[in-house]
Enzyme design. Sequence first.
Site, short mmCIF file in Angstrom:
data_model
loop_
_atom_site.label_atom_id
_atom_site.label_comp_id
_atom_site.label_asym_id
_atom_site.label_seq_id
_atom_site.Cartn_x
_atom_site.Cartn_y
_atom_site.Cartn_z
N CYS A 72 0.83 -1.20 0.00
CA CYS A 72 0.00 0.00 0.00
C CYS A 72 0.87 1.26 0.00
O CYS A 72 1.56 1.55 0.97
CB CYS A 72 -0.92 -0.03 1.22
SG CYS A 72 -1.81 1.49 1.54
N CYS A 75 0.04 3.76 2.77
CA CYS A 75 0.50 3.22 4.06
C CYS A 75 1.99 3.49 4.24
O CYS A 75 2.42 3.92 5.32
CB CYS A 75 0.25 1.71 4.13
SG CYS A 75 -1.47 1.21 4.02
#
Length: 155
Positions: A72, A75
């Site tokens: 991600c 993230c």
Amino acid sequence: MTSGGQKQHVVCLSCGAVNRVPAEGRLTKGKCGACAASLATDTPVDIDAKTLDRLMARDEGAFLLDVWAPWCGPCRMMAPAYAEAAKHFEGDLRFLKVDSDAHPKAAARLQVRGIPALFLIDNGRIADQHAGAMTTPALINWLQNSAALTPTPSS
């Protein structure tokens, strides 16, 4: 959070033991009675689904959980901000991380629909949550304004 001269149970992130600590004290002063590890952290700590289950069932303190995944992009972009915020709150709030790919049951338990997902958990309950990446100032501001972290006046 619990206030007054009360005690609260805090789960050690190293060994899983449940410790009784003063509710009004900073965790930096606390050490686990079983393994002597510090109960506070100034960096985010990776946990697994089993540890999250124990925290949700037995921990009476507050902690922030970042549900993320290695693939991600947002993230990974938020990781430095999350670490910086952990330093800001060291001793007052533990910052935890759970990899949703490695521990899908943890993400399912929290009904995560997108990542990064932040959950402010107090006394085993979700007190607040936020979806999406945040900068350090935004994260600190969100936490400082959270009702879960604002002490209530004693009666």
